[in-house]
Design a protein around this motif. Structure first.
Motif, PDB file in Angstrom:
ATOM      1  N   TYR A  61      -0.566   8.960   3.310  1.00  0.00           N
ATOM      2  CA  TYR A  61      -1.140   8.769   4.633  1.00  0.00           C
ATOM      3  C   TYR A  61      -2.428   9.581   4.767  1.00  0.00           C
ATOM      4  O   TYR A  61      -2.477  10.766   4.429  1.00  0.00           O
ATOM      5  N   GLY A  62      -3.491   8.932   5.255  1.00  0.00           N
ATOM      6  CA  GLY A  62      -4.754   9.609   5.563  1.00  0.00           C
ATOM      7  C   GLY A  62      -5.653   9.852   4.374  1.00  0.00           C
ATOM      8  O   GLY A  62      -6.744  10.408   4.541  1.00  0.00           O
ATOM      9  N   THR A  63      -5.265   9.428   3.170  1.00  0.00           N
ATOM     10  CA  THR A  63      -6.121   9.704   2.015  1.00  0.00           C
ATOM     11  C   THR A  63      -7.326   8.770   1.986  1.00  0.00           C
ATOM     12  O   THR A  63      -7.267   7.632   2.469  1.00  0.00           O
ATOM     13  N   THR A  64      -8.406   9.255   1.422  1.00  0.00           N
ATOM     14  CA  THR A  64      -9.617   8.444   1.243  1.00  0.00           C
ATOM     15  C   THR A  64      -9.974   8.319  -0.225  1.00  0.00           C
ATOM     16  O   THR A  64     -11.029   7.760  -0.549  1.00  0.00           O
ATOM     17  N   THR A  65      -9.095   8.799  -1.105  1.00  0.00           N
ATOM     18  CA  THR A  65      -9.388   8.777  -2.538  1.00  0.00           C
ATOM     19  C   THR A  65      -8.541   7.721  -3.241  1.00  0.00           C
ATOM     20  O   THR A  65      -7.544   7.236  -2.708  1.00  0.00           O
ATOM     21  N   GLN A  66      -8.959   7.361  -4.463  1.00  0.00           N
ATOM     22  CA  GLN A  66      -8.199   6.445  -5.295  1.00  0.00           C
ATOM     23  C   GLN A  66      -7.174   7.230  -6.117  1.00  0.00           C
ATOM     24  O   GLN A  66      -7.322   8.430  -6.342  1.00  0.00           O
ATOM     25  N   GLN A  90      -3.013  15.438  -0.277  1.00  0.00           N
ATOM     26  CA  GLN A  90      -3.560  14.206   0.277  1.00  0.00           C
ATOM     27  C   GLN A  90      -4.577  13.524  -0.631  1.00  0.00           C
ATOM     28  O   GLN A  90      -4.660  12.304  -0.677  1.00  0.00           O
ATOM     29  N   ASP A  91      -5.346  14.283  -1.375  1.00  0.00           N
ATOM     30  CA  ASP A  91      -6.427  13.687  -2.159  1.00  0.00           C
ATOM     31  C   ASP A  91      -6.132  13.599  -3.657  1.00  0.00           C
ATOM     32  O   ASP A  91      -6.962  13.076  -4.403  1.00  0.00           O
ATOM     33  N   ASP A 110       0.841  -1.192   0.000  1.00  0.00           N
ATOM     34  CA  ASP A 110       0.000   0.000   0.000  1.00  0.00           C
ATOM     35  C   ASP A 110       0.882   1.249   0.000  1.00  0.00           C
ATOM     36  O   ASP A 110       1.479   1.618   0.999  1.00  0.00           O
ATOM     37  N   ARG A 158      -0.270   4.299  -0.911  1.00  0.00           N
ATOM     38  CA  ARG A 158      -1.109   5.498  -0.932  1.00  0.00           C
ATOM     39  C   ARG A 158      -0.644   6.502   0.119  1.00  0.00           C
ATOM     40  O   ARG A 158      -0.049   6.131   1.130  1.00  0.00           O
TER      41      ARG A 158
END
Length: 577
Positions: free
Chosen positions: A28-33, A153-154, A24, A26
């Motif tokens: 840190y803390g992201t919620t997006t793809q 982040q996003d 992984d 991605r």
């Protein structure tokens, strides 16, 4: 059912961490793809072109491409290839992808989430970042480097071009790498070769940490042997002998020469010896001669550097018998440093640090993290050679092959008489006793050949030499050798003489010598009395029929290079085959 689900999920997560398939990456803390790469950020490896040299140190870089984009977070990962486990073909194993390391601890750190990965140390806007990648050893196939880049982040990108690179091992080898052996050599002719070593180590070519005092650097004597396939003087991956340890660490070849002499007639045909050079003569050529035959068709030589921990130059088990049973005509090699594995110093004048336990022979690390190394962050493709070795065929000696029945008869004769008997036909001459004939040929055809100790009868002493260091008289000059242009040969001629001990030429080749009876020449005699001279010459070109006394095959033979030349697009002056 829930327990099974979480067990499978845990297994997949562990598998990702252990095998490093696709961890992984991605932010840190992201919620997006992740988004598909749009070309504004690029992953690249400096000084390479879709391939890597094993163990080479490279700089891996993420950079913006439009002059204005910035990223705050990143991760770079190295992934190796999968292949079947040779022990259990039903299992798969992951090949080592090399090692990624931070270059600047303020911008990058080792990743705690993924194996063989580095990531950002601080989330500040940046236009580029650089890290180290130490390529894996030879045999690990292809490696894929993957990058994750986050603007914030996003909004982040990973994988796909231009954020992924696949690099495969460069299978080409340096000039002095061991070529493929010809174990089916079946030539009847013997050959005589000249070796010319020319040093190129200097303050101009290798300036980093070159010894401050110019009179200190020197090359040892050239030491080696022509030998059979089952004899190893030194080779990558093997441990060196005590004689070779002393040679590599102290540039003293006396003990190593003794070890080679003990094997004459038992895997070794010729002890090769050439004079080393030091202050003001570092670039002077060193010459040596040796003989080969169908059994002893390999050559191994070495030259030690002083000062150095245990570094030396040379070629090992170099094949001279080419396909079609023809002798190699000529080959020039660039020589690079080898490590004997007995001293752990990192620079020319490092203090003695014994390697315990002893390590195997390997290349000197030409790309290093150690700032005390002369090769700190140096690309091998840009490294100058430390010397050059020219292997040149001087002449061949025509021998007629025997039929199997004749060989059997000869073997029976040897058993019954304890005398070496061979068969040889020379046009226009009567057959005679082969043992005496072989010795007579060596006397007539090989005058001045400084191959190895001899037990022949005493020869004429030069009256101008001292009683403490007697020398034989100079032999006749060789024919003028060189290229024929406009009816003239412009080249060199040479002659030799020998150091005498009890009236015996110590360094004259004799296949019947008992190694235990070999006598040593005092070093002071070798230092003050030259045994080899070479002069420029000019002569008329010989007639076509008498152009050379080599075989007809030798005249038409083109240059053949066993193995492969090592190349890079940034070094176009080299020759490759």
């Amino acid at each position: 059912m829930i327990i099974i689900f979480f067990t499978v999920l845990l297994f997949l997560n562990v598998g990702q961490e252990v095998f490093g398939f696709r961890c992984d990456r991605r932010p840190y803390g992201t919620t997006t793809q992740s988004s598909d790469p749009d070309g504004r950020f690029k992953l690249l490896v400096e000084n390479t072109d879709e391939s890597y040299i094993p163990d080479q140190l490279y700089t891996v870089k993420i950079t913006e491409t439009d002059g204005e984009s910035r990223f705050t977070e990143f991760m770079i990962s190295a992934e190796g290839e999968m292949k079947a486990d040779p022990v259990n073909t039903r299992k798969m194993m992951l090949l080592f992808p090399g090692e990624l390391r931070p270059q600047d601890p303020f911008s990058a750190k080792f990743s705690s989430r993924c194996l063989y990965s580095v990531e950002h140390a601080i989330s500040s806007p940046k236009s580029f970042v650089e890290v180290y990648w130490q390529a894996p050893p030879s045999g690990n196939g292809c490696v894929t480097l993957r990058a994750m880049v986050a603007e914030h982040q996003d909004v982040w990108y990973e994988d796909g071009f231009p954020l992924s690179l696949r690099l495969c091992e460069d299978l080409r080898q340096p000039d002095d790498a061991t070529p493929q052996l010809n174990l089916d050599c079946d030539t009847c002719d013997e050959a005589k070769y000249e070796l010319t070593f020319t040093g190129t180590w200097s303050r101009n070519t290798h300036p980093r940490f070159y010894p401050e005092n110019d009179w200190i650097p020197r090359y040892s004597d050239l030491v080696g042997a022509s030998h059979a396939a089952d004899y190893i003087l030194w080779a990558p991956g093997t441990l060196v002998s005590e004689g070779f340890r002393e040679f590599a660490e102290h540039a003293n070849g006396s003990k190593l020469e003794g070890e080679i002499r003990e094997k004459i007639g038992d895997g070794v045909r010729t002890l090769i010896k050439g004079k080393g050079h030091g202050y003001r003569k570092m670039s002077d050529p060193t010459y040596a001669f040796f003989r080969t035959d169908k059994t002893n068709h390999l050559v191994t030589v070495a030259v030690a550097l002083h000062p150095s921990p245990d570094w030396f130059l040379g070629v090992t088990r170099f094949e001279l018998c080419q396909k079609g049973n023809m002798w190699l005509e000529e080959r020039e090699l660039n020589l690079y440093l080898w490590d004997a594995g007995t001293d752990s110093g990192v620079s020319y004048e490092s203090p003695n640090i014994e390697t315990f336990p002893q390590d195997a022979v390997s290349r000197v690390q030409t790309s290093s993290y150690d700032k005390n190394s002369p090769f700190y962050e140096m690309d091998m493709k840009d490294l100058h050679p430390f010397g050059k070795l020219l292997i040149k065929l001087i002449r061949t000696y025509q021998k007629e092959c025997k039929e199997e029945k004749e060989e059997e008869t000869t073997q029976e004769a040897v058993t019954s008489t304890d005398e070496p008997v061979t068969t040889e036909a020379i046009e226009g001459e009567e057959k005679e006793d082969e043992s005496d004939k072989e010795k007579n040929e060596d006397k007539d055809e090989d005058k001045g050949e400084p191959d190895s100790p001899s037990s022949e009868a005493a020869i004429v002493t030069d009256p101008d030499s001292s009683e403490d260091c007697p020398m034989s008289q100079w032999q006749e000059w060789s024919q003028c050798g060189g290229a024929c242009e406009n009816g003239k040969i412009v080249g060199y001629k040479w002659r030799e003489r020998y150091h005498l001990v009890d009236g015996i030429p110590v360094e004259k080749y004799d296949p019947d010598i008992d190694p235990s009876s070999v006598k040593e020449v005092p070093r002071v005699c070798k230092t003050h009395y030259e045994d080899f001279e070479r002069e420029e010459c000019e002569d008329d070109c010989p007639d076509h029929e008498e152009e050379t006394n080599l075989t007809a095959e030798r005249r038409v033979m083109s240059k053949v290079a066993p193995g492969y030349g090592w190349n890079s697009k940034s070094h176009l002056k080299r020759t490759y085959f």
